[in-house]
Design an enzyme around this catalytic site. Sequence first.
Site, PDB file in Angstrom:
ATOM      1  CG  LEU A  33      -1.905  -1.134   1.375  1.00 31.18           C
ATOM      2  CD1 LEU A  33      -2.572  -1.094   2.746  1.00 31.18           C
ATOM      3  CD2 LEU A  33      -2.954  -1.070   0.278  1.00 31.18           C
ATOM      4  CG  ASP A  46       3.572  -2.806  19.123  1.00 31.79           C
ATOM      5  OD1 ASP A  46       3.795  -1.903  19.944  1.00 31.79           O
ATOM      6  OD2 ASP A  46       4.460  -3.310  18.411  1.00 31.79           O
TER       7      ASP A  46
END
Length: 295
Positions: free
Chosen positions: A104, A202
């Site tokens: 991406l 995270d």
Amino acid sequence: MSLVGFSDSLLAAVGAAIGAATGRAFVARAATPVVGGDINTAYRLDGADGARYFLKLNEKRRLPMFVAEAAGLAVLAAAGAVRVPAAIAHGCAGGRSFLVLEYLEFTAHGNARLLGEQLAALHRCTAGRFGFDHDNFIGSTPQANGWRDNWIDFWREQRLGPQLRLAAGYDESLCTLGAALLARLPDFFTDYEPRASLLHGDLWGGNHAFTADGAPVIFDPAPYYGDRESDLAMTELFGGYEPDFYAAYHAAWPLHPGYARRKMLYKLYHILNHAHLFGGGYARQAETMMRTLLT
């Protein structure tokens, strides 16, 4: 065809894995290094047919990290709340492990309000217990996710406790303070019962970005079902999130007033892990945090 830094066996294995997963033959013609991570090396792979993929590499023994990451991405994708890169393939070849992801194009800024709304939607995906159906990793540190009925037990025995045992090898004062803090964990939850929300796990600033149209993307997860406050606390630890993100999250699902006190408890887990992984001043920072929490 050989590329600098890649063995023929590794290139062949990655190409074969991509072909098997996509049903479309892939031959790499270029590999461009991508910076930003501390654990893996990463590349953008450009194929002879114009296809692009994101490739992570590590030592062969690190394959379980990639297996867990692919599984975690699949769970987050299935929730349908926030976009994540699709996991294409993983494996080992040429003495190295690899993970292939959808490529991406990212920009640093985008629709921060939408990210806040989507994260709240992710957190509304809940389970009846705390944990996950497989263990994973926080950075390269193993993260145990065995199911628990009680959040305090989970945080004590599968988050702070393991990090403090790692600290025993290099800092006795952390262990002494940690034992006192573990005994007092119930004090932080006297009027608050967390739901078991699906977490990224995270969510520091480097683990989110935006596509060219401003749509949010999150990646590099360490997911499990836990207190949503721990995801929000991680967003505050190293910065990188805009005020609109927090405003939108709070509008979608307001936080309990006690979050202001508990967020340091949740940040502590990651600072202890950074002390274990990177050393430096993180151990002293963790000690300061624990002294503050204990007062």
